[in-house]
Design a protein around this motif. Structure first.
Motif, PDB file in Angstrom:
ATOM      1  N   GLN A 167       0.813  -1.217   0.000  1.00  0.00           N
ATOM      2  CA  GLN A 167       0.000   0.000   0.000  1.00  0.00           C
ATOM      3  C   GLN A 167       0.849   1.271   0.000  1.00  0.00           C
ATOM      4  O   GLN A 167       0.354   2.353   0.270  1.00  0.00           O
ATOM      5  CB  GLN A 167      -0.954  -0.040   1.201  1.00  0.00           C
ATOM      6  N   THR A 168       2.146   1.089  -0.310  1.00  0.00           N
ATOM      7  CA  THR A 168       3.059   2.220  -0.495  1.00  0.00           C
ATOM      8  C   THR A 168       3.559   2.189  -1.932  1.00  0.00           C
ATOM      9  O   THR A 168       3.959   1.150  -2.439  1.00  0.00           O
ATOM     10  CB  THR A 168       4.256   2.130   0.467  1.00  0.00           C
ATOM     11  N   GLU A 169       3.529   3.327  -2.605  1.00  0.00           N
ATOM     12  CA  GLU A 169       3.856   3.398  -4.021  1.00  0.00           C
ATOM     13  C   GLU A 169       5.312   3.024  -4.290  1.00  0.00           C
ATOM     14  O   GLU A 169       6.219   3.358  -3.519  1.00  0.00           O
ATOM     15  CB  GLU A 169       3.588   4.817  -4.525  1.00  0.00           C
ATOM     16  N   VAL A 170       5.527   2.311  -5.375  1.00  0.00           N
ATOM     17  CA  VAL A 170       6.871   1.966  -5.833  1.00  0.00           C
ATOM     18  C   VAL A 170       7.741   3.227  -5.919  1.00  0.00           C
ATOM     19  O   VAL A 170       7.279   4.279  -6.365  1.00  0.00           O
ATOM     20  CB  VAL A 170       6.801   1.271  -7.212  1.00  0.00           C
ATOM     21  N   GLY A 171       8.989   3.087  -5.485  1.00  0.00           N
ATOM     22  CA  GLY A 171       9.909   4.221  -5.528  1.00  0.00           C
ATOM     23  C   GLY A 171       9.986   4.990  -4.232  1.00  0.00           C
ATOM     24  O   GLY A 171      10.825   5.876  -4.086  1.00  0.00           O
ATOM     25  N   LYS A 172       9.124   4.644  -3.283  1.00  0.00           N
ATOM     26  CA  LYS A 172       9.108   5.350  -2.005  1.00  0.00           C
ATOM     27  C   LYS A 172       9.595   4.440  -0.877  1.00  0.00           C
ATOM     28  O   LYS A 172       9.427   3.219  -0.916  1.00  0.00           O
ATOM     29  CB  LYS A 172       7.713   5.870  -1.689  1.00  0.00           C
ATOM     30  N   ILE A 173      10.180   5.064   0.125  1.00  0.00           N
ATOM     31  CA  ILE A 173      10.597   4.402   1.354  1.00  0.00           C
ATOM     32  C   ILE A 173       9.921   5.117   2.513  1.00  0.00           C
ATOM     33  O   ILE A 173       9.868   6.346   2.550  1.00  0.00           O
ATOM     34  CB  ILE A 173      12.134   4.460   1.524  1.00  0.00           C
ATOM     35  N   THR A 174       9.368   4.361   3.445  1.00  0.00           N
ATOM     36  CA  THR A 174       8.797   4.978   4.650  1.00  0.00           C
ATOM     37  C   THR A 174       9.552   4.447   5.867  1.00  0.00           C
ATOM     38  O   THR A 174      10.041   3.318   5.877  1.00  0.00           O
ATOM     39  CB  THR A 174       7.298   4.702   4.792  1.00  0.00           C
ATOM     40  N   TYR A 175       9.629   5.293   6.879  1.00  0.00           N
ATOM     41  CA  TYR A 175      10.414   4.945   8.062  1.00  0.00           C
ATOM     42  C   TYR A 175       9.825   5.654   9.284  1.00  0.00           C
ATOM     43  O   TYR A 175       9.007   6.560   9.169  1.00  0.00           O
ATOM     44  CB  TYR A 175      11.877   5.401   7.878  1.00  0.00           C
ATOM     45  N   ARG A 176      10.276   5.247  10.453  1.00  0.00           N
ATOM     46  CA  ARG A 176       9.894   5.920  11.689  1.00  0.00           C
ATOM     47  C   ARG A 176      10.955   5.668  12.754  1.00  0.00           C
ATOM     48  O   ARG A 176      11.315   4.512  12.991  1.00  0.00           O
ATOM     49  CB  ARG A 176       8.543   5.422  12.202  1.00  0.00           C
ATOM     50  N   PRO A 177      11.470   6.704  13.392  1.00  0.00           N
ATOM     51  CA  PRO A 177      12.371   6.484  14.527  1.00  0.00           C
ATOM     52  C   PRO A 177      11.575   6.048  15.749  1.00  0.00           C
ATOM     53  O   PRO A 177      10.376   6.323  15.859  1.00  0.00           O
ATOM     54  CB  PRO A 177      13.008   7.861  14.746  1.00  0.00           C
ATOM     55  N   GLY A 178      12.220   5.358  16.680  1.00  0.00           N
ATOM     56  CA  GLY A 178      11.538   4.885  17.884  1.00  0.00           C
ATOM     57  C   GLY A 178      10.652   3.696  17.588  1.00  0.00           C
ATOM     58  O   GLY A 178      10.931   2.885  16.694  1.00  0.00           O
ATOM     59  N   GLY A 179       9.554   3.576  18.333  1.00  0.00           N
ATOM     60  CA  GLY A 179       8.635   2.454  18.147  1.00  0.00           C
ATOM     61  C   GLY A 179       7.949   2.534  16.801  1.00  0.00           C
ATOM     62  O   GLY A 179       7.122   3.417  16.571  1.00  0.00           O
ATOM     63  N   THR A 180       8.290   1.619  15.905  1.00  0.00           N
ATOM     64  CA  THR A 180       7.711   1.666  14.556  1.00  0.00           C
ATOM     65  C   THR A 180       6.699   0.553  14.321  1.00  0.00           C
ATOM     66  O   THR A 180       5.744   0.730  13.574  1.00  0.00           O
ATOM     67  CB  THR A 180       8.818   1.613  13.487  1.00  0.00           C
ATOM     68  N   MET A 181       6.894  -0.621  14.952  1.00  0.00           N
ATOM     69  CA  MET A 181       5.913  -1.701  14.902  1.00  0.00           C
ATOM     70  C   MET A 181       5.684  -2.196  16.329  1.00  0.00           C
ATOM     71  O   MET A 181       6.564  -2.119  17.189  1.00  0.00           O
ATOM     72  CB  MET A 181       6.391  -2.833  14.000  1.00  0.00           C
TER      73      MET A 181
END
Length: 434
Positions: free
Chosen positions: A204-218
């Protein structure tokens, strides 16, 4: 003398930076050239999926390929795990890269020529098997990374440890597996890992993109069992009973107040879900007991502790107030810690992801209440777990089939970015480990 030492250090740093720029240009060229092969690997894994702790064919292919690259390969770790060790010709840190290997008990419904037709037995049931979470792509990407980095062995400042992990999705009751077992069997030692990176492709994230989160991510996850014991009676004479079904209904309702009234949801989300309730076998018999199964999700260790304490308190006291008892077991069969991206490491490596994908394509994401056993590695060393786009460009995220479903689909054009990202994270961390 001191000024001279600083000057020499600066010259060395500039030399390493220039060298790293050249290597990353080489990474980009090699990753583009490898795209077709990565897709071939992925399609083969997709057509022949295997469940957790049964990835024998998969592990064999991976080990043989690592060995063909001159990478030291260790097999049979945590049942079917494979670990490759690539020792660079220059001193430096140990960087671990992880991919998961297992499929899911899902019957595939996608209309692709390499769709899985595999069936097996899981939990005493005949099931289909599918890479419905795209571990097939994770393995193929990491094999591409191994090929590229092994070709740069003479220039590597340190060691790369390639971790191909079984059973991320869990195992059959009574078995052990996954990252926790890999850690117990020493995967983070010999040589000792300094940092770990991992990715997960997202439909559900478009090709070519990276998503991230510092700290608690999952989220941390704990499954739970609640057994409510009352007194059985004829359904026509409920006053003779202590009805565990009614008590269970009150417990379920009361558990909903934990998130709504006890968790500070402005800081982190949390989940309390009852997914199964079983009791009784006839319409006119009030049973003696009811079993409930559920899951708890939290994005911090303090919230995780709060959820567990509140569930136990509410369940036991609600049952007691109605003359019944409640036995609460948390965790019941599995527990994953919070997938926690070290904030300092994330800030340090963010420029690498931005330079690889383009700053506009690297997006801060909200936390995810799904769980990942990558968290067990992060308990040992700082690590970053990020998400790679797999939805076709222009696609609708709300309409895209979600993970763990029969129609799950990934655009293969996003794999090359994953190869480049893991290679560049490795090179940049080795160039500046402190």
């Amino acid at each position: 003398m001191k000024k001279l030492s600083v000057f020499i250090l600066c010259l060395c740093s500039l030399s390493t930076l220039g060298q790293n720029t050249d290597l990353k240009k080489l990474v980009s060229d090699k990753a583009d050239a490898l795209e077709k092969q990565v897709i071939i690997w992925r399609r083969d894994f997709h057509e022949h999926p295997e469940l957790g702790n049964h990835e024998f064919r998969t592990a064999g292919i991976i080990a043989k390929y690592l060995q063909s690259l001159g990478i030291e390969a260790h097999t049979g770790i945590a049942t079917t795990g494979v670990v490759g060790i690539l020792r660079g010709n220059k001193p430096g840190p140990v960087v671990a890269l992880r991919a998961d290997m297992d499929g899911l008990p899902v019957v595939e419904r996608t209309n692709v020529p390499f769709a899985s037709k595999v069936r097996t037995t899981y939990n005493n049931q005949d099931v289909g098997v599918m890479h419905a979470c795209r571990h097939d792509s994770h393995m193929a990407i990491l094999m591409g990374v191994a090929e590229i980095l092994s070709s740069m062995k003479n220039e590597l400042h340190g060691t790369v440890k390639f971790i191909f992990q079984p059973a991320e999705e869990g195992v059959e009751p009574g078995e052990k597996g996954g990252a926790e077992e890999m850690v117990k069997e020493g995967v983070m030692e010999n040589p000792k890992v300094d940092v770990i990176f991992g990715l997960h492709i997202n439909s559900q994230t478009e090709v070519g993109k990276i998503t991230y989160r510092p700290g608690g991510t999952m989220a941390a996850v704990n499954d739970m069992q609640i057994i409510v014991k009352g007194r059985s009676a004829h359904g026509a004479y409920p006053w003779s009973s202590v009805d565990p079904i009614v008590v269970s209904a009150h417990i379920i309702n009361n558990l909903q107040t934990i998130v709504s009234r006890n968790v500070n949801v402005t800081e982190n989300p949390a989940v309390v879900t009852i997914g199964s309730i079983n009791g009784g076998n006839r319409s006119n018999i009030i049973p003696e007991s009811v079993e409930m199964l559920g899951t708890l999700r939290a994005l911090s260790t303090s919230d995780e502790k709060l959820l567990i304490e509140k569930v136990k308190l509410i369940a036991t006291k609600t049952a007691e107030a109605q003359g019944a008892t409640a036995e609460v077991t948390i965790p019941y069969s599995n527990h994953y810690p919070v997938t926690y991206n070290d904030p300092t490491l994330t800030a340090k490596m963010l420029p690498t992801l931005q330079a690889t994908a383009g700053a506009e394509n690297v997006v801060l994401r909200p936390p995810v209440t799904g769980a990942e056993d990558f968290s067990f590695y992060q308990q040992k060393v700082p690590g970053i777990f990020f998400f790679l786009g797999g939805m076709p460009k222009g696609g609708n995220a709300f309409a895209a089939p979600s993970h763990h479903t029969p129609d799950f689909y990934i655009d293969e054009s996003g794999f090359t970015l994953g190869v480049k990202a893991l290679c560049n994270l490795t090179l940049d961390y080795m160039a500046n480990p402190n």
